[in-house]
Design a protein around this motif. Structure first.
Motif, PDB file in Angstrom:
ATOM      1  N   SER A   1     -10.340  27.350 -26.485  1.00 35.45           N
ATOM      2  CA  SER A   1     -10.680  27.744 -27.595  1.00 35.45           C
ATOM      3  C   SER A   1     -10.530  29.450 -27.885  1.00 35.45           C
ATOM      4  O   SER A   1     -10.528  30.164 -26.646  1.00 35.45           O
ATOM      5  CB  SER A   1     -12.289  27.855 -27.559  1.00 35.45           C
ATOM      6  OG  SER A   1     -13.062  28.519 -28.549  1.00 35.45           O
TER       7      SER A   1
ATOM      8  N   LYS B   1     -16.053  20.368 -46.740  1.00 40.70           N
ATOM      9  CA  LYS B   1     -15.855  21.493 -45.870  1.00 40.70           C
ATOM     10  C   LYS B   1     -14.372  22.043 -45.648  1.00 40.70           C
ATOM     11  O   LYS B   1     -13.753  21.098 -44.983  1.00 40.70           O
ATOM     12  CB  LYS B   1     -16.733  21.676 -44.510  1.00 40.70           C
ATOM     13  CG  LYS B   1     -16.642  22.661 -43.636  1.00 40.70           C
ATOM     14  CD  LYS B   1     -17.642  22.991 -42.859  1.00 40.70           C
ATOM     15  CE  LYS B   1     -17.600  23.735 -41.605  1.00 40.70           C
ATOM     16  NZ  LYS B   1     -18.911  23.941 -40.845  1.00 40.70           N
TER      17      LYS B   1
ATOM     18  N   ARG C   1     -20.382  25.441 -34.976  1.00 36.98           N
ATOM     19  CA  ARG C   1     -21.733  25.728 -35.139  1.00 36.98           C
ATOM     20  C   ARG C   1     -22.546  24.678 -34.447  1.00 36.98           C
ATOM     21  O   ARG C   1     -22.181  23.366 -34.321  1.00 36.98           O
ATOM     22  CB  ARG C   1     -22.286  26.083 -36.493  1.00 36.98           C
ATOM     23  CG  ARG C   1     -21.845  27.500 -36.812  1.00 36.98           C
ATOM     24  CD  ARG C   1     -22.348  27.943 -38.355  1.00 36.98           C
ATOM     25  NE  ARG C   1     -23.799  27.973 -38.063  1.00 36.98           N
ATOM     26  CZ  ARG C   1     -24.889  27.163 -38.703  1.00 36.98           C
ATOM     27  NH1 ARG C   1     -24.360  26.164 -39.525  1.00 36.98           N
ATOM     28  NH2 ARG C   1     -26.150  27.376 -38.550  1.00 36.98           N
TER      29      ARG C   1
ATOM     30  N   ARG D   1     -14.574  24.646 -30.676  1.00 38.32           N
ATOM     31  CA  ARG D   1     -16.128  24.459 -31.005  1.00 38.32           C
ATOM     32  C   ARG D   1     -16.410  25.026 -32.420  1.00 38.32           C
ATOM     33  O   ARG D   1     -16.118  26.068 -32.929  1.00 38.32           O
ATOM     34  CB  ARG D   1     -16.958  25.172 -29.677  1.00 38.32           C
ATOM     35  CG  ARG D   1     -16.715  26.538 -29.648  1.00 38.32           C
ATOM     36  CD  ARG D   1     -17.689  27.046 -28.706  1.00 38.32           C
ATOM     37  NE  ARG D   1     -17.459  28.364 -28.127  1.00 38.32           N
ATOM     38  CZ  ARG D   1     -16.690  29.192 -27.445  1.00 38.32           C
ATOM     39  NH1 ARG D   1     -15.965  28.338 -26.447  1.00 38.32           N
ATOM     40  NH2 ARG D   1     -16.935  30.338 -27.206  1.00 38.32           N
TER      41      ARG D   1
END
Ligand code: BTN
Length: 327
Positions: A93, A188, A123, A121
């Motif tokens: 990440s 989204k 939320r 990752r």
């Protein structure tokens, strides 16, 4: 600036016109042979650079790759956000990488991009899909002078900056959903993960992790995601030709809003955010762990929290959680 960044920025300055090898060698303080070697290196990365004995070098085409020097060369010199840029082909990440840099005491403004992430990752502990070269997956280290309880201001500022960049670059009608999802047609297209390290009364650093679904196809999303996620390519009906250009635009917009925060103009930022947030004025349910709050999203508080008028008439300050809009 590195040599490659200086070469690319000189080639760009002439808007497709030629730059002689002699001019480049004088400007960079290296031999013409060394210039040639750097040009060959850039060609190897996919940059189409023509060379003619009389006129010199011309930048004909730029590949859709993320190249740290190229990104640096496109940013204004004095900019804080992007003062240093790293690009990884793959990492777990980008926020992990930035966290290590933060702990090593690196200055704010460094940006880490990855062409793909193996442990992206989102939320609330969710996974973030990050397929190779189809999106913008990057994290930024910031060291704002904020109290921990005001850190939401940064979330709000980055949300509006991301929205402006996406709209400006693609023309899509995007809106914000609290806290800072960017939606197009109710689905989204981008999200921001703000991670914070703080002492009692002062933020030590913030890692702003930004994911933009740029050139993903519907088939890149798992079937259960297709209803709620989309990409700029799907929404515009054509691939976004240069992710680097979009990335630069986002970094410049973030710089603008970070400057507004530092100048104490959060209310101005909040005002713009409210005007572009689809959540304001809606009846919503906020899930805060086991507790839920049902009410109307009224406005943004001075600290960046969402003010929700509950069914019982109380004004609740919401700093996180997951919201759903009630029809
Ligand atoms: C969200 O849940 O909406 C936030 C998504 C944030 C994803 C980005 S991609 C780059 C950075 N690295 C991560 O692992 N996450 C963020």
């Amino acid at each position: 600036m590195t040599l490659d960044a200086q070469i690319l920025s000189s080639l760009r300055e002439t808007d497709g016109g030629p730059v002689s090898g002699t001019d480049l060698s004088q400007k960079l303080g290296i031999s013409r042979t060394a210039v040639w070697a750097r040009i060959e290196e850039l060609r190897g990365l996919g940059y189409e650079i023509s060379a003619s004995p009389h006129q010199g070098y011309r930048l004909m085409n730029v590949p859709d790759v993320l190249h740290a020097d190229d990104l640096l060369a496109r940013l204004p010199r004095k900019q804080i956000i992007g003062r240093d840029i790293h690009v990884f082909q793959e990492t777990t990440s980008t926020s992990d990488v930035v966290e290590r840099l933060a702990r090593d005491g690196v200055k704010e403004g460094v940006v880490v991009f990855a062409e793909s992430q193996t442990k992206g990752r989102g939320r609330l502990g969710r996974k973030w899909l990050s397929p190779a070269r189809k999106g913008l997956w990057f994290s930024i280290l910031l060291r704002p002078r904020l109290r921990p309880q005001d850190a939401t201001q940064l979330t709000v500022a980055s949300g509006i900056a991301l929205l402006r960049a996406i709209r400006g670059h693609t023309g899509v009608e995007a809106v914000i959903k609290w806290p800072n999802d960017i939606l197009v047609g109710g689905r989204k297209v981008a999200g921001i993960l703000t991670e914070l390290s703080a002492e009692l009364d002062q933020v030590k650093y913030v890692i702003l992790g930004i994911g933009v679904d740029v050139n993903l196809n519907a088939s890149d999303f798992a079937p259960e995601l297709r209803k709620i996620a989309t990409s700029l390519k799907i929404e515009t009906g054509k691939p976004i030709a240069s992710r680097a250009e979009l990335a630069v635009r986002i970094l410049c917009e973030l710089e603008h809003d970070y400057a507004r925060l530092r100048a104490g103009n959060f209310l101005e930022v909040a005002d713009e955010w409210e005007k572009n947030c689809a959540t304001i004025g809606q009846r919503i349910v906020v899930q805060l762990g086991r507790r839920s709050v049902r009410g109307t999203a009224e406005s943004l508080g001075e600290d960046g929290t969402l003010l929700v008028r509950s069914e019982h008439g109380h004004l609740e300050k919401i700093a996180g959680g997951e919201i759903s809009v009630e029809s």
